[in-house]
Design a protein around this motif. Sequence first.
Motif, mmCIF file in Angstrom:
data_model
loop_
_atom_site.group_PDB
_atom_site.id
_atom_site.type_symbol
_atom_site.label_atom_id
_atom_site.label_comp_id
_atom_site.label_asym_id
_atom_site.label_seq_id
_atom_site.Cartn_x
_atom_site.Cartn_y
_atom_site.Cartn_z
ATOM 1 N N SER A 137 -1.884 7.386 -1.941
ATOM 2 C CA SER A 137 -3.334 8.044 -2.774
ATOM 3 C C SER A 137 -3.842 9.349 -2.150
ATOM 4 C CB SER A 137 -3.896 6.554 -2.298
ATOM 5 O OG SER A 137 -3.255 5.695 -2.777
ATOM 6 N N GLU A 138 -3.886 9.116 -0.663
ATOM 7 C CA GLU A 138 -4.521 10.170 0.071
ATOM 8 C C GLU A 138 -4.427 11.718 -0.464
ATOM 9 O OE1 GLU A 138 -7.109 10.854 2.114
ATOM 10 O OE2 GLU A 138 -6.866 8.041 3.349
ATOM 11 N N GLU A 153 -8.036 15.080 3.593
ATOM 12 C CA GLU A 153 -7.318 14.136 2.852
ATOM 13 C C GLU A 153 -6.222 14.366 2.818
ATOM 14 O OE1 GLU A 153 -9.362 12.061 2.336
ATOM 15 O OE2 GLU A 153 -10.944 12.746 1.293
ATOM 16 N N LYS A 166 2.749 3.103 -5.835
ATOM 17 C CA LYS A 166 1.992 3.603 -6.511
ATOM 18 C C LYS A 166 1.330 4.622 -6.074
ATOM 19 C CE LYS A 166 2.224 -0.832 -9.024
ATOM 20 N NZ LYS A 166 3.138 -1.654 -8.574
ATOM 21 N N PHE A 225 -7.567 7.304 -8.400
ATOM 22 C CA PHE A 225 -7.310 9.101 -8.868
ATOM 23 C C PHE A 225 -7.105 9.494 -10.349
ATOM 24 C CE2 PHE A 225 -7.087 8.130 -3.716
ATOM 25 C CZ PHE A 225 -8.367 8.676 -4.205
ATOM 26 N N ALA A 282 -13.340 3.152 0.294
ATOM 27 C CA ALA A 282 -12.426 3.833 0.951
ATOM 28 C C ALA A 282 -12.600 3.278 3.071
ATOM 29 C CB ALA A 282 -11.329 4.936 1.127
ATOM 30 N N GLN A 321 -10.809 0.134 4.751
ATOM 31 C CA GLN A 321 -10.269 1.068 5.959
ATOM 32 C C GLN A 321 -10.808 0.765 7.817
ATOM 33 O OE1 GLN A 321 -9.663 5.016 4.833
ATOM 34 N NE2 GLN A 321 -8.696 4.421 3.035
ATOM 35 N N LEU A 363 -8.914 -1.758 8.634
ATOM 36 C CA LEU A 363 -7.561 -1.681 8.964
ATOM 37 C C LEU A 363 -7.099 -0.909 10.526
ATOM 38 C CD1 LEU A 363 -6.362 0.170 5.333
ATOM 39 C CD2 LEU A 363 -5.514 -1.912 6.618
ATOM 40 N N PHE A 393 -10.384 -2.226 -4.612
ATOM 41 C CA PHE A 393 -10.094 -2.801 -3.895
ATOM 42 C C PHE A 393 -8.802 -4.261 -4.427
ATOM 43 C CE2 PHE A 393 -14.297 -1.479 -2.868
ATOM 44 C CZ PHE A 393 -14.320 -1.680 -1.284
ATOM 45 N N GLY A 394 -8.286 -3.965 -5.273
ATOM 46 C CA GLY A 394 -7.189 -4.317 -5.983
ATOM 47 C C GLY A 394 -7.568 -5.725 -7.414
ATOM 48 N N PRO A 395 -6.497 -6.149 -7.031
ATOM 49 C CA PRO A 395 -7.167 -8.324 -8.004
ATOM 50 C C PRO A 395 -7.698 -8.995 -7.103
ATOM 51 C CG PRO A 395 -4.336 -7.617 -7.760
ATOM 52 C CD PRO A 395 -5.534 -6.401 -7.129
ATOM 53 N N GLN A 400 -1.228 -10.905 -4.820
ATOM 54 C CA GLN A 400 0.096 -11.066 -4.494
ATOM 55 C C GLN A 400 -0.029 -11.240 -3.120
ATOM 56 O OE1 GLN A 400 2.954 -7.902 -6.395
ATOM 57 N NE2 GLN A 400 1.702 -8.671 -8.124
ATOM 58 N N HIS A 401 0.014 -10.002 -2.164
ATOM 59 C CA HIS A 401 0.658 -9.895 -0.745
ATOM 60 C C HIS A 401 -1.057 -10.573 0.440
ATOM 61 C CE1 HIS A 401 3.400 -6.924 -2.056
ATOM 62 N NE2 HIS A 401 2.738 -7.056 -3.251
ATOM 63 N N THR A 442 -0.093 -10.120 4.716
ATOM 64 C CA THR A 442 -0.603 -9.403 5.507
ATOM 65 C C THR A 442 -1.792 -10.117 5.735
ATOM 66 O OG1 THR A 442 -1.980 -8.539 3.078
ATOM 67 C CG2 THR A 442 0.302 -7.667 3.701
#
Length: 332
Positions: free
Chosen positions: A58-59, A89, A120, A125, A146, A150, A153, A212-214, A220-221, A225
């Motif tokens: 992605s970066e 980036e 993916k 982007f 982001a 992040q 993270l 941010f995703g689904p 799913q994860h 995680t």
Amino acid sequence: MYTQALNVKEEATAASDPKLEARFQAHVDAELKIEPNDWMPEAYRKTLTRQISQHAHSEIVGMLPEGNWITRAPTLRRKAALLAKVQDEGGHGLYLYSAAETLGTSREQMFDQLLSGKAKYSSIFNYPTLTWADIGAIGWLVDGAAIMNQIPLCRCSYGPYARAMIRICKEESFHQRQGYEIMMTLARGTPEQKAMAQDALNRWWWPSVMMFGPSDKESQHSDVTMRWKIKRFSNDDLRQKFVDATVPQGHFIGLEFPDPDLKFNEKTKHWDFGAIDWSELKRVIAGDGPCNKQRMKQRRTAHDEGRWVREAALAYAEKRRNREVAAKVAAE
Ligand code: 3HC
């Protein structure tokens, strides 16, 4: 830098040992870091490699939409800041590939996965940068999203990823500010400039919210995680934090969000927002966004055109190594 002497084979044979798994989970629960040579469940290694390599991809794909405006930045100051941001980036991609390599997958393998379309990268982007205001919107919204995702993270259970994220987040904060400052300047400029800023917000808002995703129901994860303390917050929680932080910033500079259902909820103290078009996110992730094909074509061309640089660097390293060996032999 971390890839020497990894214990990949030994760990693979011990992959389903319940005692080791319990010790691993206790280590994670105690907020201790997992390091490359520590025992880890194979599924932890696999999901981390997946997430970190997707993040690295992605970066570097993310350099493309903004790189498009380096030659057209309106002033020298804007050009210098944008150049620095795009270089940052690229650097983020490199730290992240290094962190992922510590898990036993080589950078070449990860690159192959990206260029063959197997891996993916972030949906965001795959949208075009049509005007200069899009550079402001990307910094403000995309880098803002982001950062929201992040910062947690930096506390990820995997040491090399967590440490890489500390520097990345510092740089992302600068990116977010430069983007917001571009938007503020445009929003306070001529009516045409304000309209350009509003148009960029209209086009980038929903794709940023989708980054941010689904939803938590569909993710799913997330369950696993979060148990492994890779992720600290769910997709929906981070999305809400982003909306809460960003809406007042937009209103402060006089812009409107393209969501008639956006309303501050006095009870929850959060901004309620309208329904997300999940079919769009699915389509873009599946390769059918406005710029997916163009982005992959550009990455493949850059990879092919950079082949001579990689070959020259390897040949030079070999020449130096041979010289050092010859000098050692002569000195003995
Ligand atoms: N774009 C593309 N794919 C996405 C996605 C998105 N916005 N959101 C989710 N997905 C994919 C997931 O990768 C997963 O696919 P997979 O099983 O094939 O890997 C699937 O959709 C299901 O989603 P989940 O919620 O189960 O997946 P995760 O738990 O991995 O959560 C994530 C997705 C929140 C993106 C998480 O992977 C993450 O936090 N990643 C690290 C940060 C990151 O990669 N950010 C990308 C943007 S980087 C960036 O913005 C650069 C900056 O300079 C601006």
